[in-house]
Design an enzyme around this catalytic site. Structure first.
Site, mmCIF file in Angstrom:
data_model
loop_
_atom_site.group_PDB
_atom_site.id
_atom_site.type_symbol
_atom_site.label_atom_id
_atom_site.label_comp_id
_atom_site.label_asym_id
_atom_site.label_seq_id
_atom_site.Cartn_x
_atom_site.Cartn_y
_atom_site.Cartn_z
ATOM 1 N N HIS A 135 28.584 40.564 -85.435
ATOM 2 C CA HIS A 135 28.928 39.492 -86.382
ATOM 3 C C HIS A 135 28.951 40.035 -87.559
ATOM 4 O O HIS A 135 29.486 39.159 -88.606
ATOM 5 C CB HIS A 135 27.878 38.556 -86.248
ATOM 6 N N ASP A 172 28.950 39.900 -75.008
ATOM 7 C CA ASP A 172 28.295 39.042 -75.615
ATOM 8 C C ASP A 172 28.664 37.828 -75.324
ATOM 9 O O ASP A 172 29.935 37.280 -75.496
ATOM 10 C CB ASP A 172 27.886 39.597 -77.048
ATOM 11 N N ASP A 265 23.434 37.701 -73.678
ATOM 12 C CA ASP A 265 23.091 36.347 -73.886
ATOM 13 C C ASP A 265 24.210 35.455 -73.109
ATOM 14 O O ASP A 265 24.269 34.466 -72.881
ATOM 15 C CB ASP A 265 22.861 35.824 -75.201
HETATM 16 C C1 X5A Z 1 23.939 39.034 -81.736
HETATM 17 C C2 X5A Z 1 23.973 37.685 -81.527
HETATM 18 C C3 X5A Z 1 23.806 35.376 -82.187
HETATM 19 C C4 X5A Z 1 23.592 34.680 -83.395
HETATM 20 C C5 X5A Z 1 23.057 33.065 -82.933
HETATM 21 C C6 X5A Z 1 23.110 31.955 -84.408
HETATM 22 N N1 X5A Z 1 23.898 36.857 -82.475
HETATM 23 N N2 X5A Z 1 22.817 30.737 -84.085
HETATM 24 O O1 X5A Z 1 23.974 37.230 -80.177
HETATM 25 ZN ZN ZN Z 2 25.350 36.769 -78.865
#
Ligand code: X5A
Ligand code: ZN
Length: 690
Positions: A135, A172, A265
């Protein structure tokens, strides 16, 4: 050639110091849980352990602005209140006094991994890192990410190693918008991301996460977004996305390196993703990527917040990188309607930029096919008319799916039972050359019904094959290669099928290349899926009896594998695969290797290849190498499929889609095709629906 595992325990230092429900899931235990499980499974010990180094200022500067890097550097000396205030300037971010050090180690780990792979020290590897990266943007931290580890690795591979084509696969569950922004106008980096989207209602709530964001300028078509508009996506949805969207583009792109933004995730149990893919699915995703770029795959951890699911999924990924066959997938392999809609809209958005997606979607499915069954009309696919039994692969009650009748296959062991000993010369050292043969009386009994097996040399070959097959079915050997005299190819294959079925195989997939007909006495009980590639015409005589001509162009061969063979194979879920290169198969070594490598994803890698005795030693050698887990050679830039190749594929899809849902890429009014479809679907998510 080996698998690298890059890690440094300092990366467990950064942690959230104040209350923040959004950020608290990104914690140090994510790394220790994954590493502990790798040790427990003996997987860490099989890897080349590399201790992560810090990325330099110049390396961070490959994608980040100097001002942003200095800003992060200054967080080292801030107090808790100042850290919290600065964190608040970004979306879903916390800083800790160790953040700068950890984030430099995370980026450095990726660089070491890429260097190890591109210098040939290892074949592939995983970097276990935090903070994650995908991100993060040129001048912004975002979504727990500080430096963009994967983007830095890609820029480094271009700059220091002179690469021209890098594929980034972001599995992801969040959109790696940081990677997208950094390469959106760069045609040397193909960025693929699937992500929970829910029509824009899921974090990071961006319009540019949708399928119609396809890149800019020179980079048009090099950003591929697959937004999931519902939660609950599972194994079938993920595999379908790879087969029908990512892999056609990836083969056409012909990457020199594959980087994976490996967030877990997207796995079952994760609180962020709410998806359903089981850990084994990541073995399959990894396996499917290993056929690209000569197997040069570098995975870097991103998200993954359910410690158990994360640890298991990491193990599946590393195990597959090490060359072990992927465990069979659980659950019915039927993609859901919402997934199909997403895949279709991404295909439509990308079609202007990719030859492999053209023709297919615009060619109408022929209603009166140019090829017909002997009766001159498409035959009913199963006795009893149109059916959606396919959704439940034939007589395969779930009790059978759950209780494999075969002994567990060993992780890797390939045996070659050849009659021409000179082939030994090209075999990899750990491939076992089989000496044994089945008992003479037993061999003769199996041979008796077949005239072509009467000759002494055919009997000798059959004895070796039976011995090898028994070794596979009993769990001593994972995969094998056996040779047969050309004149006895069909009969030998027939015996192998019968023997497999009578010795514990529940579902046997037979991929027959060249002039091999389905054995006439084979029972039509749904236990054998017969797929002939090299027939005169495309024909689906039943849902378990499919024949297609050998595609003439490499592009056609690829769409045959990705668009027909693998969807059928994944839908069927065999526990034994026979692949026979019969008379006139016409397959070049690299094509045969690719087919065998991809079929190895089925049946826990329990694949028996049958070759003609006068096959070249090179062919036997290349097959032996892919069956033990080596990457197949790249096919190079692929030609387009010929109109005939496309026509055959479209025709078969039209015939078989109602039964084999993994084939489906177009949107079809399901109720119209298969009135019972809704019933078939029920129970997929334990009755919860989605
Ligand atoms: C790397 C990653 C997720 C951020 C989620 C914020 N970031 N709600 O999985
Ligand atoms: Zn993520």
């Amino acid at each position: 050639m080996g698998t690298a595992l890059v890690y440094h325990e300092d990366m467990t230092a950064t942690r959230l110091l104040w209350d923040d429900p959004e950020c608290e899931i990104e914690r140090p235990e994510r790394l220790t849980a994954a590493l502990d499980r790798l040790r427990q499974r003996g997987l860490e010990q099989r890897c080349l352990r590399l201790s992560a180094r810090e990325a330099s200022k110049a390396e961070l500067g490959l994608v980040h602005s100097p001002e942003y890097v200095s800003l992060v550097r200054k967080t080292q000396v801030l107090g808790e209140e100042e850290l919290q205030a600065l964190s608040g300037q970004f979306d879903a971010i916390y800083f800790h006094p160790s953040t700068f050090h950890c984030a430099r180690l995370a980026a450095g780990a990726g660089l070491q991994l890429v260097d190890a792979v591109l210098t040939g020290a290892v074949q592939n590897g995983l970097a276990l890192v935090r903070p994650p990266g995908h991100h993060s943007q040129r001048a912004a931290a975002n979504g727990f990410c500080v430096f963009n580890n994967v983007a830095i690795a890609a820029a480094h591979a271009k700059q220091k190693h002179g690469l021209h084509r890098i594929l980034i696969v972001d599995w992801d569950v969040h959109h790696g918008q940081g990677i997208q922004y950094l390469f959106e106008d760069d045609p040397s980096v193909l960025y693929f991301s699937w992500h929970r989207y829910e029509h824009g209602r899921f974090w990071p709530f961006l319009r540019e996460s949708d399928a119609d964001a396809v890149g800019r300028g020179q980079g048009l078509g090099f950003t591929v977004n697959l937004p999931w508009n519902q939660v609950g996506m599972g194994n079938a949805d993920y595999v379908a996305a790879f087969l029908h969207l990512l892999l056609p583009l990836a083969f056409e792109f012909d990457p020199e390196l594959v980087l994976v933004s490996a967030g877990f995730d997207s796995a079952i149990g994760d609180p962020e993703g709410q998806m359903q893919a089981t850990p084994e699915c990541f073995a399959h995703l990894t396996h499917l990527l290993q056929v690209l770029a000569g197997g040069r795959v570098c995975a870097m951890l991103e998200g993954g917040y359910h410690l158990e699911s994360l640890a298991e999924s990491v193990c599946m990924t590393v195990q597959t990188l090490l060359g072990d066959p992927a465990p069979p997938l659980s659950g019915l392999m039927v993609p859901c309607q919402s997934a199909l809609e997403s895949i279709q809209s991404a295909r439509a958005a990308q079609a202007p930029y990719w030859k492999s997606l053209q023709l297919q979607d615009v060619t109408p499915v022929p209603t009166s096919p140019s090829t017909h069954s002997p009766e001159g009309r498409p035959p009913p696919l199963l006795p009893g008319g149109p059916m959606c039994k396919a959704a439940a692969p034939a007589p395969a009650p779930s009790s059978l799916l759950d209780q494999p009748c075969l002994c567990p296959a060993p992780s890797v062991r390939t045996t070659v039972a050849l009659t021409a000993p000179d082939i030994t010369l090209v075999l990899p050292p750990d491939v076992i050359q089989q000496e044994g043969s089945a008992l003479r009386e037993e061999t003769e009994a199996w041979a008796r019904p077949h005239e072509s097996l009467a000759r002494e040399e055919a009997l000798t070959a059959l004895g070796k094959l039976l011995y090898l097959l028994d070794g596979m079915l009993d769990g001593q050997v994972n995969s094998g290669i056996a040779a047969t005299p050309a004149s006895a190819a069909a009969a030998t294959l027939d015996v192998a099928i019968q023997r497999g079925l009578s010795h514990g195989a529940q579902r046997l997939l037979c991929v027959a290349l060249g002039q091999l007909d389905r054995p006439p006495d084979l029972a039509h009980d749904g236990r054998t899926l017969w797929l002939n590639i090299g027939g005169k015409e495309a024909a689906a005589l039943s849902m378990f009896h499919v024949s297609t001509p050998l595609p003439v162009m490499t592009g056609g061969f690829l769409s045959c594998i990705l668009g027909l063979v693998l969807p059928l194979a994944y839908g069927f879920q065999p526990d034994l695969v026979l692949v026979a290169l019969g008379p006139g198969h016409g397959l070049q070594g690299p094509h045969a290797a690719l087919l065998a490598a991809m079929l190895r994803g089925l049946a826990g890698g329990r694949v028996l290849a049958l070759l003609e005795e006068d096959s070249t030693p090179q062919l036997a050698g290349i097959l032996a190498r892919v069956l033990r887990g080596e990457a197949p050679p790249s096919l190079g830039p692929s030609s387009v499929a010929s109109p005939e190749d496309v026509q055959a594929l479209m025709y078969l899809r039209g015939q078989l889609e109602p039964q084999w849902k993994m084939l489906q890429v177009r949107l079809i009014a399901e109720a119209w095709l298969c009135p019972g479809a809704r019933l078939c679907r029920r129970g997929r998510w334990g009755g919860q629906g989605k």
